[in-house]
Design an enzyme around this catalytic site. Structure first.
Site, PDB file in Angstrom:
ATOM      1  N   THR A 163      -7.144   1.676   2.663  1.00  0.00           N
ATOM      2  CA  THR A 163      -6.187   1.805   3.759  1.00  0.00           C
ATOM      3  C   THR A 163      -6.885   2.454   4.956  1.00  0.00           C
ATOM      4  O   THR A 163      -7.664   3.393   4.793  1.00  0.00           O
ATOM      5  CB  THR A 163      -5.006   2.685   3.286  1.00  0.00           C
ATOM      6  N   LYS A 186      -2.288   1.118  -1.989  1.00  0.00           N
ATOM      7  CA  LYS A 186      -2.943   0.493  -0.834  1.00  0.00           C
ATOM      8  C   LYS A 186      -2.398  -0.913  -0.585  1.00  0.00           C
ATOM      9  O   LYS A 186      -2.156  -1.292   0.559  1.00  0.00           O
ATOM     10  CB  LYS A 186      -4.454   0.488  -1.103  1.00  0.00           C
ATOM     11  N   GLY A 246      -1.109   5.349 -10.392  1.00  0.00           N
ATOM     12  CA  GLY A 246      -2.297   5.714  -9.635  1.00  0.00           C
ATOM     13  C   GLY A 246      -3.184   4.496  -9.520  1.00  0.00           C
ATOM     14  O   GLY A 246      -2.722   3.361  -9.660  1.00  0.00           O
ATOM     15  N   LEU A 259      -7.752  -8.369 -12.557  1.00  0.00           N
ATOM     16  CA  LEU A 259      -8.100  -7.490 -13.688  1.00  0.00           C
ATOM     17  C   LEU A 259      -7.473  -6.120 -13.498  1.00  0.00           C
ATOM     18  O   LEU A 259      -7.271  -5.660 -12.374  1.00  0.00           O
ATOM     19  CB  LEU A 259      -9.618  -7.359 -13.836  1.00  0.00           C
ATOM     20  N   ARG A 261     -25.779   3.215  -6.662  1.00  0.00           N
ATOM     21  CA  ARG A 261     -24.925   2.408  -7.536  1.00  0.00           C
ATOM     22  C   ARG A 261     -25.744   1.300  -8.210  1.00  0.00           C
ATOM     23  O   ARG A 261     -25.602   1.040  -9.399  1.00  0.00           O
ATOM     24  CB  ARG A 261     -23.779   1.805  -6.739  1.00  0.00           C
ATOM     25  N   LEU A 269      -1.223  -9.630  -3.168  1.00  0.00           N
ATOM     26  CA  LEU A 269      -0.472  -8.446  -2.720  1.00  0.00           C
ATOM     27  C   LEU A 269       0.890  -8.389  -3.410  1.00  0.00           C
ATOM     28  O   LEU A 269       1.352  -7.333  -3.831  1.00  0.00           O
ATOM     29  CB  LEU A 269      -0.261  -8.481  -1.196  1.00  0.00           C
ATOM     30  N   ALA A 309       7.477   4.670 -18.430  1.00  0.00           N
ATOM     31  CA  ALA A 309       7.671   5.731 -17.437  1.00  0.00           C
ATOM     32  C   ALA A 309       6.493   6.696 -17.532  1.00  0.00           C
ATOM     33  O   ALA A 309       5.871   6.845 -18.578  1.00  0.00           O
ATOM     34  CB  ALA A 309       8.981   6.458 -17.728  1.00  0.00           C
ATOM     35  N   CYS A 317      -5.408   0.395  -6.274  1.00  0.00           N
ATOM     36  CA  CYS A 317      -4.810  -0.842  -5.753  1.00  0.00           C
ATOM     37  C   CYS A 317      -3.349  -0.753  -5.344  1.00  0.00           C
ATOM     38  O   CYS A 317      -2.999  -1.158  -4.228  1.00  0.00           O
ATOM     39  CB  CYS A 317      -4.972  -1.950  -6.780  1.00  0.00           C
TER      40      CYS A 317
END
Ligand code: NAD
Ligand code: UDX
EC number: 1.1.1.22
Length: 465
Positions: free
Chosen positions: A101, A288, A282, A176, A46, A230, A277, A285
């Site tokens: 998770t 989880k 997905g 973000l 990375r 959260l 809609a 974030c």
């Protein structure tokens, strides 16, 4: 707030060169040329990709990111795998590592796995020098700052036993959204900083004030800051599950979800954003973070509150299931010997991130029914798509370089990601190369239904008859 000088802060280290660490530090570097910023990661590949000459191959695709990296990299922004040295030199350390998770043990399927937080904290405890401000940038369960403090203060791994180390811990969650990360970082709705050390808070405020209006910088206690992140994600996801649940009711009644959306969204109390809609949310974030919230509620004995929030995730899964079921039903109830095109594999437009993409679950349902699948996504690499289907070795799966290439001999095309390009495809040519009857399933409500229908397609659009 009593503003102090930033001159104490010269060197920033960010642990974690991912979707958050990379873009966030690039924007800080662009706005604070006097600061030296080192983004470190244990994943050497990375780091190599962040240092690549060809900027179109950076590990994260975000509109505007390339230009900032080009401007700052090698001047005040560095990507390195030398975690220890950069921690030792830092005045402020942002922890921006993954918090997925848990997959096993207590809380599996709900709680956040904090092993990467713990290992970065232990490394900080060992290599930091003098006074260091440690900032939680990752999304974390409430009270994680306590765990971090505990590890930092009780660690006996320090290299230099003669130097007294001190730490201040702040929470500075990141809001973000992928695909608009650079704009969100450059023009945030707010910056949230939680902590109990005003001096440290002020130093961090002063960094953000270089480009963010002070009125937008909110300071709170540590726990409010951790929890607000959260809750913000839970509220956003709740809107999507709400509108998705109503999309099904529209299909049953003859109402049109786009009209309902406009009607309710023009009430300023409801607001018109985040009411699209689609095939379900997905991304790495929402799911989880809600599951983490559910876990926390149960931990504190608030079972009704937990059940309330868990339903947001249930509806999301249900939306994906009902879409795959209705596609199968429209294709005469069987997918064997049928070829389907999946347009879009990223979880939303303008990103190459595929984590929790609704395309994954929906495609798996089709493969279980014996379909052949052909994928096209403008930004997601072939190997990244194929990796998701390791368990379907006997299925026919291919990835094409264009939508037209993917459509050859296909029975149906599903628009799964809201990429702008999909509106402007050559649908006439696509129709010509498909087997008839040719279907289009528009799960993102982004195509001109009349135009597509006039070409000869059968078209199904989410949220209307
Ligand atoms: P990511 O998986 O893209 O990146 C995390 C990086 O941390 C990885 O490259 C990993 O190798 C590195 N890492 C892990 N442990 C390390 C260690 N001990 N030392 C050095 N490097 C280490 O994750 P991300 O999407 O950038 O998310 C990071 C955090 O930010 C998560 O808590 C996430 O919930 C939160 N967040 C993500 C988004 C988003 O849109 N992706 C938005 C807001 C907040
Ligand atoms: C989200 C939050 O928006 C961001 O503040 C937080 O920091 C990280 O999580 P992200 O997941 O990157 O950001 O993208 P977002 O724009 O929120 O979209 C998440 C999913 O919801 C995507 O699959 C998107 O297509 C879907 N979505 C979004 C809808 O289906 N309808 C909408 O109206 C908005």
């Amino acid at each position: 707030m009593n503003i102090t000088k930033t001159s104490n802060i010269k060197n920033i280290c960010c642990i974690g060169a991912g979707y958050v660490g990379g873009p966030t530090m690039a924007v800080i570097a662009a706005n604070c040329p006097d600061l030296i910023i080192n983004v470190v990661d244990i994943n050497i590949d990375r780091i190599n990709s962040w240092n690549i000459d060809d900027l179109s191959k950076l590990p994260v695709f975000e509109p505007g990111l390339k230009d900032i990296v080009e401007k700052c990299r090698g001047k005040n922004l560095f990507f390195s795998s030398n975690v220890e040295e950069n921690i030792a030199n830092a005045d402020i350390i942002f922890i921006s590592v993954n918090t997925p998770t848990k997959t096993k043990g207590i809380g599996a399927g709900y709680a956040s796995d904090l092993k990467w937080i713990e290992s970065s904290t232990r490394t900080i405890a060992k290599f930091a020098r003098n006074h260091t401000i440690v900032v939680e940038k990752s999304t974390l369960p409430v009270k994680t700052a306590e765990t971090i403090k505990n590890i930092l203060l009780s660690s006996d791994e320090s290299l230099d036993k003669n130097v007294k180390k001190t730490f201040s811990i702040l929470s500075n969650p990141e809001f973000l959204a992928e695909g608009s990360a650079i704009n969100d970082l450059q023009n945030p709705d707010r910056v949230l900083i939680g902590g109990d050390d005003n001096y440290a808070i002020n130093l961090l405020v002063n960094i953000y004030e270089k480009w963010v209006d002070t009125k937008k910088i909110i300071t709170t206690n540590l726990w409010s800051s951790e929890l607000s992140k959260l809750v913000a994600n839970a509220f956003l996801a709740q809107r999507i599950s709400s509108v998705n649940s109503i999309s099904a009711l529209c299909e049953s009644t003859g109402a049109n979800i786009q009209e309902v959306k406009e009607a309710i969204g023009s009430d300023t109390r409801i607001g018109n954003k985040f009411l699209n809609a689609g095939p379900g949310f997905g991304g790495s974030c929402f799911k989880k973070d809600i599951l983490n919230l559910v876990y926390l509620c149960r931990y504190y004995g608030l079972n009704e509150v937990a059940a309330y929030w868990e339903q947001i995730v249930q509806i999301n899964l249900w939306q994906q299931k009902r879409i795959s079921a209705l596609v199968i039903k429209n294709l005469f109830g069987t997918l064997s010997n049928k070829k389907l095109v999946i347009l879009g594999f990223s979880f939303k437009a303008n990103t190459n991130d595929t984590r929790e993409s609704p395309s994954i679950n929906i495609s798996k349902e089709f493969l279980k029914e014996g379909a052949e699948l052909n994928f096209y996504d403008p930004k997601v690499e072939k190997k990244q798509i194929l990796r998701e289907f390791d368990d379907f070795k006997d299925s026919k799966i291919s990835v094409s370089k264009s939508a037209l290439g993917a459509a050859e001999g296909a029975d149906a095309v599903l628009v799964m990601t809201d990429w702008e390009d999909f509106k402007y495809l050559d649908w006439i040519s696509i129709y010509k190369v498909m087997r008839k009857p040719a279907w289009v399933f528009d799960t993102r409500i982004c195509l001109n239904r009349e135009e597509i229908s006039n070409i000869g397609f059968n078209i199904w659009t989410l949220g209307r008859i």
